[in-house]
Scaffold this active site. Structure first.
Site, PDB file in Angstrom:
ATOM      1  N   HIS A   1       8.846 -11.606  -3.804  1.00  0.00           N
ATOM      2  CA  HIS A   1       9.755 -10.935  -4.742  1.00  0.00           C
ATOM      3  C   HIS A   1      10.632 -12.020  -5.360  1.00  0.00           C
ATOM      4  O   HIS A   1      10.940 -13.019  -4.699  1.00  0.00           O
ATOM      5  CB  HIS A   1      10.700  -9.973  -4.028  1.00  0.00           C
ATOM      6  CG  HIS A   1      10.045  -8.833  -3.333  1.00  0.00           C
ATOM      7  ND1 HIS A   1       9.559  -8.916  -2.053  1.00  0.00           N
ATOM      8  CD2 HIS A   1       9.815  -7.563  -3.729  1.00  0.00           C
ATOM      9  CE1 HIS A   1       9.055  -7.759  -1.697  1.00  0.00           C
ATOM     10  NE2 HIS A   1       9.191  -6.915  -2.697  1.00  0.00           N
TER      11      HIS A   1
ATOM     12  N   ASP B   1      13.216 -12.972  -2.899  1.00  0.00           N
ATOM     13  CA  ASP B   1      12.806 -13.658  -1.665  1.00  0.00           C
ATOM     14  C   ASP B   1      12.918 -15.158  -1.901  1.00  0.00           C
ATOM     15  O   ASP B   1      13.201 -15.930  -0.986  1.00  0.00           O
ATOM     16  CB  ASP B   1      11.330 -13.417  -1.310  1.00  0.00           C
ATOM     17  CG  ASP B   1      10.987 -11.966  -1.067  1.00  0.00           C
ATOM     18  OD1 ASP B   1      11.906 -11.191  -0.761  1.00  0.00           O
ATOM     19  OD2 ASP B   1       9.796 -11.620  -1.191  1.00  0.00           O
TER      20      ASP B   1
ATOM     21  N   MET C   1       0.312 -13.526  -6.137  1.00  0.00           N
ATOM     22  CA  MET C   1       0.961 -12.258  -6.518  1.00  0.00           C
ATOM     23  C   MET C   1       2.470 -12.435  -6.487  1.00  0.00           C
ATOM     24  O   MET C   1       3.003 -13.149  -5.639  1.00  0.00           O
ATOM     25  CB  MET C   1       0.523 -11.145  -5.542  1.00  0.00           C
ATOM     26  CG  MET C   1       1.126  -9.788  -5.805  1.00  0.00           C
ATOM     27  SD  MET C   1       2.708  -9.501  -4.965  1.00  0.00           S
ATOM     28  CE  MET C   1       2.175  -8.557  -3.538  1.00  0.00           C
TER      29      MET C   1
ATOM     30  N   GLU D   1       2.071   0.327  -6.517  1.00  0.00           N
ATOM     31  CA  GLU D   1       1.996   0.607  -5.071  1.00  0.00           C
ATOM     32  C   GLU D   1       2.742   1.889  -4.749  1.00  0.00           C
ATOM     33  O   GLU D   1       3.952   1.988  -4.944  1.00  0.00           O
ATOM     34  CB  GLU D   1       2.595  -0.571  -4.299  1.00  0.00           C
ATOM     35  CG  GLU D   1       2.591  -0.339  -2.792  1.00  0.00           C
ATOM     36  CD  GLU D   1       3.098  -1.541  -2.014  1.00  0.00           C
ATOM     37  OE1 GLU D   1       3.240  -2.631  -2.611  1.00  0.00           O
ATOM     38  OE2 GLU D   1       3.370  -1.382  -0.817  1.00  0.00           O
TER      39      GLU D   1
ATOM     40  N   LYS E   1       4.086   5.124  -2.275  1.00  0.00           N
ATOM     41  CA  LYS E   1       4.602   5.410  -0.936  1.00  0.00           C
ATOM     42  C   LYS E   1       5.235   6.798  -1.002  1.00  0.00           C
ATOM     43  O   LYS E   1       5.903   7.113  -1.988  1.00  0.00           O
ATOM     44  CB  LYS E   1       5.646   4.350  -0.555  1.00  0.00           C
ATOM     45  CG  LYS E   1       6.112   4.408   0.886  1.00  0.00           C
ATOM     46  CD  LYS E   1       7.041   3.242   1.200  1.00  0.00           C
ATOM     47  CE  LYS E   1       7.512   3.272   2.629  1.00  0.00           C
ATOM     48  NZ  LYS E   1       8.464   2.186   2.938  1.00  0.00           N
TER      49      LYS E   1
ATOM     50  N   GLU F   1      -1.484   0.608   0.127  1.00  0.00           N
ATOM     51  CA  GLU F   1      -1.072   0.048   1.425  1.00  0.00           C
ATOM     52  C   GLU F   1      -1.462   1.001   2.544  1.00  0.00           C
ATOM     53  O   GLU F   1      -1.163   2.199   2.483  1.00  0.00           O
ATOM     54  CB  GLU F   1       0.445  -0.197   1.455  1.00  0.00           C
ATOM     55  CG  GLU F   1       0.899  -0.611   2.858  1.00  0.00           C
ATOM     56  CD  GLU F   1       2.336  -1.047   2.967  1.00  0.00           C
ATOM     57  OE1 GLU F   1       2.806  -1.785   2.074  1.00  0.00           O
ATOM     58  OE2 GLU F   1       2.989  -0.649   3.947  1.00  0.00           O
TER      59      GLU F   1
ATOM     60  N   HIS G   1       1.327   3.235   3.996  1.00  0.00           N
ATOM     61  CA  HIS G   1       1.891   4.239   3.086  1.00  0.00           C
ATOM     62  C   HIS G   1       0.998   5.470   2.996  1.00  0.00           C
ATOM     63  O   HIS G   1       1.501   6.601   2.963  1.00  0.00           O
ATOM     64  CB  HIS G   1       2.118   3.634   1.704  1.00  0.00           C
ATOM     65  CG  HIS G   1       3.120   2.510   1.716  1.00  0.00           C
ATOM     66  ND1 HIS G   1       3.477   1.815   0.595  1.00  0.00           N
ATOM     67  CD2 HIS G   1       3.849   1.972   2.727  1.00  0.00           C
ATOM     68  CE1 HIS G   1       4.372   0.888   0.911  1.00  0.00           C
ATOM     69  NE2 HIS G   1       4.614   0.973   2.203  1.00  0.00           N
TER      70      HIS G   1
ATOM     71  N   ASP H   1      -2.620  -3.963   0.249  1.00  0.00           N
ATOM     72  CA  ASP H   1      -1.644  -4.303   1.290  1.00  0.00           C
ATOM     73  C   ASP H   1      -2.186  -3.823   2.631  1.00  0.00           C
ATOM     74  O   ASP H   1      -2.226  -2.613   2.912  1.00  0.00           O
ATOM     75  CB  ASP H   1      -0.287  -3.639   1.004  1.00  0.00           C
ATOM     76  CG  ASP H   1       0.559  -4.450   0.042  1.00  0.00           C
ATOM     77  OD1 ASP H   1       0.078  -5.492  -0.466  1.00  0.00           O
ATOM     78  OD2 ASP H   1       1.712  -4.053  -0.211  1.00  0.00           O
TER      79      ASP H   1
ATOM     80  N   ASP I   1       7.669   3.731   7.962  1.00  0.00           N
ATOM     81  CA  ASP I   1       6.837   2.608   7.515  1.00  0.00           C
ATOM     82  C   ASP I   1       6.970   1.458   8.507  1.00  0.00           C
ATOM     83  O   ASP I   1       7.924   0.691   8.460  1.00  0.00           O
ATOM     84  CB  ASP I   1       7.336   2.186   6.130  1.00  0.00           C
ATOM     85  CG  ASP I   1       6.431   1.171   5.469  1.00  0.00           C
ATOM     86  OD1 ASP I   1       5.250   1.096   5.823  1.00  0.00           O
ATOM     87  OD2 ASP I   1       6.923   0.458   4.587  1.00  0.00           O
TER      88      ASP I   1
ATOM     89  N   ASP J   1       4.668  -1.098   9.233  1.00  0.00           N
ATOM     90  CA  ASP J   1       4.172  -2.411   8.768  1.00  0.00           C
ATOM     91  C   ASP J   1       3.731  -3.319   9.916  1.00  0.00           C
ATOM     92  O   ASP J   1       4.122  -4.489   9.996  1.00  0.00           O
ATOM     93  CB  ASP J   1       5.255  -3.128   7.929  1.00  0.00           C
ATOM     94  CG  ASP J   1       5.528  -2.444   6.605  1.00  0.00           C
ATOM     95  OD1 ASP J   1       4.647  -1.726   6.099  1.00  0.00           O
ATOM     96  OD2 ASP J   1       6.635  -2.633   6.069  1.00  0.00           O
TER      97      ASP J   1
ATOM     98  N   ASP K   1       0.776  -7.046   4.274  1.00  0.00           N
ATOM     99  CA  ASP K   1       2.156  -6.631   4.054  1.00  0.00           C
ATOM    100  C   ASP K   1       2.671  -6.049   5.357  1.00  0.00           C
ATOM    101  O   ASP K   1       2.746  -4.834   5.534  1.00  0.00           O
ATOM    102  CB  ASP K   1       2.245  -5.608   2.921  1.00  0.00           C
ATOM    103  CG  ASP K   1       3.696  -5.304   2.587  1.00  0.00           C
ATOM    104  OD1 ASP K   1       4.578  -6.020   3.091  1.00  0.00           O
ATOM    105  OD2 ASP K   1       3.951  -4.355   1.831  1.00  0.00           O
TER     106      ASP K   1
HETATM  107  C1  GLT Z   1       8.609  -3.711   0.858  1.00  0.00           C
HETATM  108  C2  GLT Z   1       7.623  -2.567   0.924  1.00  0.00           C
HETATM  109  C3  GLT Z   1       6.255  -3.013   0.674  1.00  0.00           C
HETATM  110  C4  GLT Z   1       6.026  -3.523  -0.709  1.00  0.00           C
HETATM  111  C5  GLT Z   1       6.754  -4.757  -0.997  1.00  0.00           C
HETATM  112  C6  GLT Z   1       6.588  -5.099  -2.454  1.00  0.00           C
HETATM  113  S1  GLT Z   1       8.368  -4.770  -0.461  1.00  0.00           S
HETATM  114  O1  GLT Z   1       8.517  -4.470   2.014  1.00  0.00           O
HETATM  115  O2  GLT Z   1       7.740  -1.933   2.189  1.00  0.00           O
HETATM  116  O3  GLT Z   1       5.318  -2.031   0.966  1.00  0.00           O
HETATM  117  O4  GLT Z   1       4.666  -3.861  -0.835  1.00  0.00           O
HETATM  118  O5  GLT Z   1       7.689  -4.757  -3.214  1.00  0.00           O
HETATM  119 MN    MN Z   2       4.915  -0.700   4.149  1.00  0.00          MN
HETATM  120 MN    MN Z   3       3.363  -2.926   0.575  1.00  0.00          MN
END
Ligand code: GLT
Ligand code: MN
Ligand code: MN
Length: 389
Positions: A56, A59, A90, A183, A185, A219, A222, A247, A257, A259, A289
């Protein structure tokens, strides 16, 4: 460790600065790891064998950095990329952390916030292009509501469309080689996010001015939050020519979420996902991700990153075994066998074909009585994944 599972550049394994750089703080507890600089994170990724690093805008360059700070961070980051050979394929914009975006960015009710979101994104696109990014992700972390009375969802869709149309024109105007990946969610951090699933974005993209410039970035976590079959979402995106990025991570259904490391939770789903990506020849980044558990120090972060890539490669090898397994392939051949008796009814509609099909007598009882052997097939897959075949 066998060499066969060592990541290579052609595997296109990438991580975000925000993933390996996640210091482990959560809604209930403080950071557990020191914050590393972007350049140090590039060296860490080089050490574990990643192909690329994504970021980002903030970041890399903090939102309130001075021009001198910006220049020195960028210089160190570029040096780290050159020293490690890592790419930056990316980039994306942080349109969620700053309080200005607390009620959305492109879909805020406030025209000043919507304009600021465009301003910030154009600067971030410039930064991404400068570092060689070819995919630009849009995750609308604050594009949504807690209070339905406050926002018109149709206006939200229109605002989002206006923003993407504007930014596509901007990219064309600058002559950047950049595609957009949206993306989805379903919720978190907002109570409800607009465009909750990959399928929602696939429907939306064709309403844009330059649909060919825009695809999706699905993702795992998500779609799992929404209780969906992730591989099916990816397959629909692929079939539509819209799988521009992905992702990868993991978590169980019906959670926030999380991750987690790729394959940490649902190995079978991860297997069919890897098999799909490899079978169709998806050529984009395999972006993880995800982040290390809060229990880890930076050695654990490296274990996490290596684990994501290694699991992917092990599952890729399992997919090759699936393709070479005579019993599995024999069963599949039986399952998909076609005796040709319906050939006359196949293909495009004609009135004669419709009439013949209406007049045909089917063995409905016989067709319904057949056993399909899916129990046997699924058990063979399990045994393959468990390493006994
Ligand atoms: C954030 C989110 C991710 C996204 C990122 C991109 S930032 O961590 O949870 O799923 O992919 O903005
Ligand atoms: Mn996520
Ligand atoms: Mn993501």
């Amino acid at each position: 460790m066998s060499d066969q599972y060592q990541p290579q550049p052609e595997h296109k394994f990438t991580f975000g600065l925000w993933t390996v750089g996640n210091p482990g703080g959560d809604a209930f507890g403080e950071d557990v790891r020191p914050q590393l600089s972007p350049a140090d994170l590039v060296y860490l990724l080089g050490e574990v064998g990643a192909y690329g690093v994504n970021f980002h805008d903030n970041d890399l360059i903090p939102i309130n950095a001075t021009p001198a700070e910006r220049a020195s961070i960028l210089k160190a980051f570029k040096q780290a990329l050159a020293a490690t050979g890592l790419k930056a394929p990316m980039a994306t914009t942080n349109l969620f952390a700053d309080p200005v975006f607390k009620d959305g960015a492109f879909t805020s009710n406030d025209a000043r916030v919507r304009a600021y979101a465009l301003h910030k994104t154009m600067h971030a696109i410039d930064l991404g292009a400068e570092l060689g990014a070819e995919v630009y992700v849009f995750w609308g972390g604050r594009e949504g509501i807690e209070v339905d009375a406050a926002k018109d969802p149709v206006a939200g869709i229109r605002y989002f469309r206006d923003a993407l149309n504007f930014l596509c024109e901007y990219v064309k105007d600058q002559g950047y080689n950049l595609k957009f990946a949206l993306e989805a969610k379903p919720n978190e951090p907002r109570g409800d996010l607009f465009f909750p699933t990959t399928g929602a974005y696939l429907g939306f993209i064709n309403t844009l001015q330059y649909p060919e410039m825009v695809g999706v970035n699905p993702e795992v976590a998500h779609e799992h939050m929404a209780g969906l079959n992730f591989m099916h979402a990816v397959a629909q995106a692929w079939e539509a020519g819209k799988l521009f990025h992905i992702d990868l991570n993991d978590q169980n259904y019906a959670r926030f979420d999380q991750d987690w490391r790729f394959g940490a939770q649902n190995l079978k789903q991860a297997f069919f996902l890897v098999k799909f990506l490899e079978d169709v020849g998806y050529a984009g980044s395999r972006h993880f991700d995800a982040h290390a558990f809060r229990t880890e120090d930076y050695e654990g972060v490296k274990d996490f990153a290596r684990g994501c890539m290694r699991t992917y490669l092990i599952l890729k090898e399992k997919a090759a075994r699936f393709a070479a397994d005579a019993e599995i392939q024999g069963l599949l051949a039986e399952i998909h066998a076609d005796d040709g008796s319906m050939d006359a009814f196949k293909g495009a509609y004609t009135a004669a074909k419709a009439a013949a099909l209406k007049a045909h007598t089917f063995d409905r009882i016989g067709l319904g009585a057949r056993g399909l052997q899916y129990e046997k097939l699924d058990q063979l897959v399990n045994e393959l994944l468990l390493g006994v075949r």
